[in-house]
Structures are given as C-alpha cells and as structure tokens.
Design a protein around this motif. Structure first.
Motif, PDB file in Angstrom:
ATOM      1  N   PRO A  58       0.774  -1.293   0.007  1.00  0.00           N
ATOM      2  CA  PRO A  58      -0.169   0.033   0.124  1.00  0.00           C
ATOM      3  C   PRO A  58       0.760   1.222  -0.034  1.00  0.00           C
ATOM      4  CG  PRO A  58      -0.094  -1.231   1.790  1.00  0.00           C
ATOM      5  CD  PRO A  58       0.743  -2.284   1.118  1.00  0.00           C
ATOM      6  N   GLN A  59       1.899   1.304   0.536  1.00  0.00           N
ATOM      7  CA  GLN A  59       2.689   2.443   0.780  1.00  0.00           C
ATOM      8  C   GLN A  59       3.243   2.997  -0.601  1.00  0.00           C
ATOM      9  OE1 GLN A  59       3.599  -0.400   1.928  1.00  0.00           O
ATOM     10  NE2 GLN A  59       5.769  -0.643   2.009  1.00  0.00           N
ATOM     11  N   HIS A  60       3.319   1.943  -1.680  1.00  0.00           N
ATOM     12  CA  HIS A  60       3.763   2.394  -3.041  1.00  0.00           C
ATOM     13  C   HIS A  60       2.626   2.562  -4.024  1.00  0.00           C
ATOM     14  CE1 HIS A  60       7.884   1.780  -1.470  1.00  0.00           C
ATOM     15  NE2 HIS A  60       7.701   0.302  -1.373  1.00  0.00           N
ATOM     16  N   PHE A  61       1.253   2.488  -3.440  1.00  0.00           N
ATOM     17  CA  PHE A  61       0.200   2.693  -4.290  1.00  0.00           C
ATOM     18  C   PHE A  61      -0.704   3.671  -4.082  1.00  0.00           C
ATOM     19  CE2 PHE A  61      -4.475   1.552  -5.117  1.00  0.00           C
ATOM     20  CZ  PHE A  61      -4.396   1.421  -6.641  1.00  0.00           C
ATOM     21  N   PHE A  62      -0.872   3.975  -2.884  1.00  0.00           N
ATOM     22  CA  PHE A  62      -1.787   5.084  -2.681  1.00  0.00           C
ATOM     23  C   PHE A  62      -1.252   6.363  -2.446  1.00  0.00           C
ATOM     24  CE2 PHE A  62      -4.018   1.443  -0.223  1.00  0.00           C
ATOM     25  CZ  PHE A  62      -5.209   1.304  -0.999  1.00  0.00           C
ATOM     26  N   PRO A  63      -1.787   7.412  -3.227  1.00  0.00           N
ATOM     27  CA  PRO A  63      -1.397   8.701  -3.087  1.00  0.00           C
ATOM     28  C   PRO A  63      -1.603   9.250  -1.673  1.00  0.00           C
ATOM     29  CG  PRO A  63      -2.612   8.413  -5.141  1.00  0.00           C
ATOM     30  CD  PRO A  63      -2.820   7.171  -4.146  1.00  0.00           C
ATOM     31  N   GLU A  64      -0.634  10.327  -1.220  1.00  0.00           N
ATOM     32  CA  GLU A  64      -1.186  11.023  -0.117  1.00  0.00           C
ATOM     33  C   GLU A  64      -2.275  11.893  -0.264  1.00  0.00           C
ATOM     34  OE1 GLU A  64       2.290  12.627   1.553  1.00  0.00           O
ATOM     35  OE2 GLU A  64       3.243  10.765   1.922  1.00  0.00           O
ATOM     36  N   LYS A  65      -2.220  12.731  -1.464  1.00  0.00           N
ATOM     37  CA  LYS A  65      -3.101  13.855  -1.498  1.00  0.00           C
ATOM     38  C   LYS A  65      -4.363  13.366  -2.610  1.00  0.00           C
ATOM     39  CE  LYS A  65      -3.320  18.610  -3.878  1.00  0.00           C
ATOM     40  NZ  LYS A  65      -2.505  19.535  -4.814  1.00  0.00           N
ATOM     41  N   ALA A  66      -5.433  13.808  -2.343  1.00  0.00           N
ATOM     42  CA  ALA A  66      -6.675  13.666  -3.073  1.00  0.00           C
ATOM     43  C   ALA A  66      -6.612  14.507  -4.147  1.00  0.00           C
ATOM     44  CB  ALA A  66      -7.979  13.730  -2.335  1.00  0.00           C
ATOM     45  N   GLY A  67      -7.608  14.137  -5.233  1.00  0.00           N
ATOM     46  CA  GLY A  67      -7.902  14.957  -6.180  1.00  0.00           C
ATOM     47  C   GLY A  67      -6.893  14.566  -7.702  1.00  0.00           C
ATOM     48  N   ARG A  68      -6.951  15.761  -8.705  1.00  0.00           N
ATOM     49  CA  ARG A  68      -6.046  15.278  -9.787  1.00  0.00           C
ATOM     50  C   ARG A  68      -4.584  15.682  -9.738  1.00  0.00           C
ATOM     51  NH1 ARG A  68     -11.157  16.613 -11.717  1.00  0.00           N
ATOM     52  NH2 ARG A  68     -12.152  15.225 -13.221  1.00  0.00           N
ATOM     53  N   ASP A  69      -4.397  16.286  -8.830  1.00  0.00           N
ATOM     54  CA  ASP A  69      -2.904  16.925  -8.705  1.00  0.00           C
ATOM     55  C   ASP A  69      -1.968  16.008  -7.791  1.00  0.00           C
ATOM     56  OD1 ASP A  69      -3.746  18.789 -10.739  1.00  0.00           O
ATOM     57  OD2 ASP A  69      -4.120  20.068  -9.127  1.00  0.00           O
ATOM     58  N   TYR A  70      -2.470  14.892  -7.496  1.00  0.00           N
ATOM     59  CA  TYR A  70      -1.560  13.890  -6.605  1.00  0.00           C
ATOM     60  C   TYR A  70      -0.231  13.908  -6.882  1.00  0.00           C
ATOM     61  CZ  TYR A  70      -2.872   9.954  -9.455  1.00  0.00           C
ATOM     62  OH  TYR A  70      -2.868   8.854 -10.510  1.00  0.00           O
ATOM     63  N   ALA A  71       0.842  13.598  -6.036  1.00  0.00           N
ATOM     64  CA  ALA A  71       2.167  13.129  -6.479  1.00  0.00           C
ATOM     65  C   ALA A  71       2.054  11.613  -6.874  1.00  0.00           C
ATOM     66  CB  ALA A  71       3.152  13.726  -5.404  1.00  0.00           C
ATOM     67  N   ALA A  72       2.574  11.160  -7.917  1.00  0.00           N
ATOM     68  CA  ALA A  72       2.178   9.641  -7.901  1.00  0.00           C
ATOM     69  C   ALA A  72       3.310   8.896  -7.100  1.00  0.00           C
ATOM     70  CB  ALA A  72       2.300   9.268  -9.612  1.00  0.00           C
ATOM     71  N   PRO A  73       2.962   7.862  -6.356  1.00  0.00           N
ATOM     72  CA  PRO A  73       3.858   6.940  -5.688  1.00  0.00           C
ATOM     73  C   PRO A  73       4.315   6.200  -6.778  1.00  0.00           C
ATOM     74  CG  PRO A  73       1.566   6.318  -5.366  1.00  0.00           C
ATOM     75  CD  PRO A  73       1.406   7.647  -5.958  1.00  0.00           C
ATOM     76  N   ALA A  74       5.319   5.305  -6.227  1.00  0.00           N
ATOM     77  CA  ALA A  74       6.128   4.431  -7.243  1.00  0.00           C
ATOM     78  C   ALA A  74       5.344   3.593  -8.000  1.00  0.00           C
ATOM     79  CB  ALA A  74       7.053   3.483  -6.530  1.00  0.00           C
ATOM     80  N   TYR A  75       4.194   2.756  -7.765  1.00  0.00           N
ATOM     81  CA  TYR A  75       3.458   2.176  -8.561  1.00  0.00           C
ATOM     82  C   TYR A  75       2.698   2.942  -9.801  1.00  0.00           C
ATOM     83  CZ  TYR A  75       4.358  -1.527  -5.301  1.00  0.00           C
ATOM     84  OH  TYR A  75       5.023  -2.580  -4.441  1.00  0.00           O
ATOM     85  N   LEU A  76       1.936   4.139  -9.350  1.00  0.00           N
ATOM     86  CA  LEU A  76       1.519   4.916 -10.200  1.00  0.00           C
ATOM     87  C   LEU A  76       2.064   5.579 -11.192  1.00  0.00           C
ATOM     88  CD1 LEU A  76      -1.543   6.165  -7.894  1.00  0.00           C
ATOM     89  CD2 LEU A  76      -1.343   4.070  -9.031  1.00  0.00           C
ATOM     90  N   GLU A  77       3.308   6.025 -10.709  1.00  0.00           N
ATOM     91  CA  GLU A  77       4.476   6.432 -11.582  1.00  0.00           C
ATOM     92  C   GLU A  77       4.865   5.868 -12.699  1.00  0.00           C
ATOM     93  OE1 GLU A  77       7.227   9.391 -13.091  1.00  0.00           O
ATOM     94  OE2 GLU A  77       5.597   9.373 -11.432  1.00  0.00           O
ATOM     95  N   LEU A  78       4.402   4.277 -12.745  1.00  0.00           N
ATOM     96  CA  LEU A  78       4.436   3.547 -13.680  1.00  0.00           C
ATOM     97  C   LEU A  78       3.278   3.656 -14.843  1.00  0.00           C
ATOM     98  CD1 LEU A  78       6.159   0.489 -12.121  1.00  0.00           C
ATOM     99  CD2 LEU A  78       7.401   1.935 -13.607  1.00  0.00           C
ATOM    100  N   LEU A  79       2.357   4.157 -14.269  1.00  0.00           N
ATOM    101  CA  LEU A  79       1.109   4.424 -15.334  1.00  0.00           C
ATOM    102  C   LEU A  79       0.885   5.850 -15.499  1.00  0.00           C
ATOM    103  CD1 LEU A  79      -1.456   2.261 -13.049  1.00  0.00           C
ATOM    104  CD2 LEU A  79      -0.186   1.626 -15.138  1.00  0.00           C
TER     105      LEU A  79
END
Length: 434
Positions: A58-79
C-alpha cells in the motif's frame, strides 16, 4: 417496421399459468415491442475485472493527496502516461467481506463472510451483466485465470452461487475466438447443444409436476430453479445460433502458452492480450481475470532474483529483502497494466480509442496481504467513459462501500440498476463522461 404497442406477454406469468410450458420457445408476443422494432446501432461498452489476490504494497500505491494533482507514488508513476484515464481509490472495501484469502472469490460478488461455515457465494458483477447483454456477442463472458487453483478460485459466479471455472490457457482462448471447426464438427456441436436443451426440458417438466405439492418455501426455491433453467435454455439457444456464424479472422498466429507457472508475468501478459482481442472483435463484453498469486511458485522476473514463492514473500514481516522483492513483482504488474491501457488506447472502434468504451477494474481482495486485512483495498478504474478524478480518497477507518462502484459500472453499461450486493447507491465523486 411496424411495432405493436401492446404490452408484452410475460413468459414468467405464462409458465405459472400453464405449469408445463417451460419448454416452449420464446414467442414474438413475449418480447417487448421496442425489441421487435428496427434497432439503432449501439455503442458497445465493456468491462474487464482483474483481481490480484495478494494485492500490492500500500505504501507504494496510494497517493497522499486527493484529487487530480496528486504526487504519484512509485506504482502509479509507472502508469503516468495514462494518469488522465484512470481513477485510484483509497478507503474502500466490501462491507462484511472478511476471512483473508477466501475473500478473493468475493471480489466481484461482495458476498459477506466467505470463510464462515455454510457460506454460499452470490452472482458476480460480470455474470449479472452477461445475463442481460451476453446474447449480443458470441461469448456471454470469458472467465480467465493465471496459476489458478482449479475449482477453488474464480472471479465469476452464477446467480445460484456456483463457481465458473477459469480458463488458464491463452492458446485455448484464442482457438475459441478465432478457430472454426469443420462443418461436421460444427454440426456435432449443435447436436450436443440440442441434446443439452432437451435434457433441461425434461428435468423442468418433472420439477413442475412436483411444485403443486410443495410448501411455500420450497415453491419459491423451485421458482428460482425454473429461472435458472430458463436462463440456461436461452443461453443454449443463443450458443446454437453462434455455432453456425463465421468467427472473426485471426489477427495473427495463435499464442504459445507459457509452460511453467514460474513464467507468471508472461501468462498475465498473454491473458491481457486475449482480453484486448476479445474486445476488439466484440467476441464478448465481459472478461474477468483471477491472478492467483497465492498459488504461484517462485516466479521469474527479468531483472530481479526472487528467493521465495509469491505467497511466502507476501508475509514479509517487514524484512527489507522480502519487501524489495515484492516491490519488484508489483512494479512488473504495473508495467503490464500500462501496456494493457496502451493497447486499448491504440485500438480504435468507430474512430474512438477502445479504452474509452472499456472499463478496466484492477484491484485486490486484500488491503494488506501480510496480515490478511480485507479493508483499504488497492483499487483503480481505468477508461470506460468516466470523467476520471485522479485520487478519490475515503475514510480509511470507516471504509466507503466498493459495491457502489459496481452500480456505477452497471449504469455505464446502459443497465437499469440502482443496487448490487451491499451497495448504497452510485459511487460518489465518479461522474460519467459525455
């Protein structure tokens, strides 16, 4: 074409009145008038449900910030190339779906307490859809799996709570979609379908004779049986029609199955390819894929040497070595998912990307595989004609019901549904695109 305005005769009412009329064909007067009128071309919409039953860190999947402008964690960076095309959810789960690993069978059903004695599953989202629009395509649905324990796990369940076995061979799926048998083989298959239908008719007639002597509770159960028999009868009739229709031209040679379960990622990639081809050819509009990581051995990764089986790694005990290996596995999953999105975006239907008309639901029954927690599930939804909202964050202590997403998906498919399993409405914050 002339269309009568007279209300259609209910086939269910007809069966109740006559008792033994189960085997009669569907008459014109039983169909809604609008269905007999000339139909305007439709825009097909589709769903692809994927569950990895060991989840994601979970620590690499869930963003800290809600909405469209979140900083992508490691897994979402690949998407990141598809950031505008998917929504990630946090703080969601299926109410009362507990029990750790058995919850994977409930990922698309949301049936409560899967590890309890006497548990019986309920209909899965894909089969709910297949019952309503499955007749429009050669296959009402496709149920796929990677390294699945046969007869133990599946995402697809009938209305009677019966498991639909997973197809684990990409080559077999390809043959079903594109390889037509000889005329003799086709007619043999039609005869089998006719035989199956006659058996259902006979059993249905015997059950009808029993009904008049049964108490009310048993009569209700028998009505449910009649409903399932009628549904099977309809599916057999549709299957018979499709047997004689030409199959689509294959896009290339049949795939070669990865022979070893350690070639896990190759198997996942091939099943993603089969799902995309099924949608491109409109062979089906519902596909599910169970990634049975629990049943997988030490898997092969190109750049990382793994030392233990997937399941053993998931119980990492915060070991840095195990966590690093799990992260490498999860990132391989994300890269394959990015390739799936890219393939659906590149494929066009009516000048539009296929991804715009295909809902891809990716997630897990476990929020934390190490502790078997079934809350705070890692879930994202891509494509499908939604205004994607980036990160929709809900209460991680009192989770928002994930079945609400299923209601929104059903409505996006054009179905009149305001309830599925333990839903409380449509999914808050997720709007339909134009």
């Amino acid at each position: 074409m002339f269309a009568s305005t007279r209300p259609p005769l209910s086939r269910r009412t007809f069966l109740r009145g006559v008792g033994v009329g189960l085997a009669l064909p569907l008459l014109d007067v039983m169909a809604p008038a609008v269905a007999r009128a000339a139909e305007a071309p439709e825009t097909p919409r589709r769903m692809f449900g994927i569950c990895n039953n060991l989840g994601l860190l979970p620590q690499h999947f869930f963003p800290e910030k809600a909405g469209r402008d979140y900083a992508a964690p490691a897994y979402l960076e690949l998407l990141k190339a598809h950031k505008s095309e998917f929504t990630v959810f946090s703080g969601v789960s299926h109410p009362d779906v507990d029990g750790g690993h058995p919850a994977d069978n409930c990922f698309l059903t949301a049936a409560p307490h899967p590890s309890s004695g006497g548990f019986r599953n309920s209909i899965s989202l894909d089969q709910y859809v297949a019952e309503r629009i499955g007749h429009k395509t050669r296959f009402a649905s496709l149920t796929l799996g990677v390294n699945v324990s046969p007869g133990m796990r599946s995402l697809s369940w009938t209305g009677a709570g019966v498991l639909i076995p997973c197809e684990s061979s990409a080559a077999a799926v390809f043959r079903r979609m594109f390889v037509r048998g000889t005329p003799a083989e086709v007619e043999a298959q039609v005869r089998k379908l006719d035989g199956g239908r006659s058996i259902l008719d006979a059993v249905g007639g015997q059950a009808a004779d029993l009904k008049k002597d049964l108490p009310a509770g048993d009569r209700d159960r028998l009505d449910q049986y009649f409903t399932s028999v009628r549904d099977m009868e309809r599916r057999l009739a549709v299957a018979k029609e499709w047997e004689r229709k030409p199959k689509p031209k294959p896009p290339g040679p049949a795939p070669t199955d990865a022979a070893d379960p350690r070639e896990y990622m190759d198997r996942v990639r091939l099943m993603y390819d089969m799902a995309r081809l099924a949608f491109e050819t409109d062979s089906t509009r519902c596909v599910t894929l169970m990634l049975d990581s629990v049943n997988s051995p030490v898997i092969d990764l190109p750049e990382t040497k793994l030392t233990e089986a997937y399941h053993n790694l998931s119980h990492h005990g915060k070991s840095p070595a195990k966590l690093a290996q799990l992260k490498a596995i999860d990132e391989a999953h994300m890269r394959l998912l990015a390739d799936l999105f890219a393939g659906l975006r590149t494929a066009k239907e009516g000048g539009r990307p296929l991804l715009d008309r295909t809902m891809v639901l990716y997630g897990s029954n476990l929020g934390n595989a190490s502790t078997h927690v079934t809350t705070n599930l890692p879930v994202l939804l891509a494509g499908g004609g939604f205004k994607h909202a980036g990160h929709l964050a809900f209460d991680r202590e009192r989770n928002y019901p994930l079945p609400n997403l299923f209601v929104s998906m059903l409505q996006r498919l054009g179905l009149s549904a305001d309830k599925f399993a333990s839903s409380t409405g449509t999914f808050r914050g997720l709007e339909l695109a134009g």
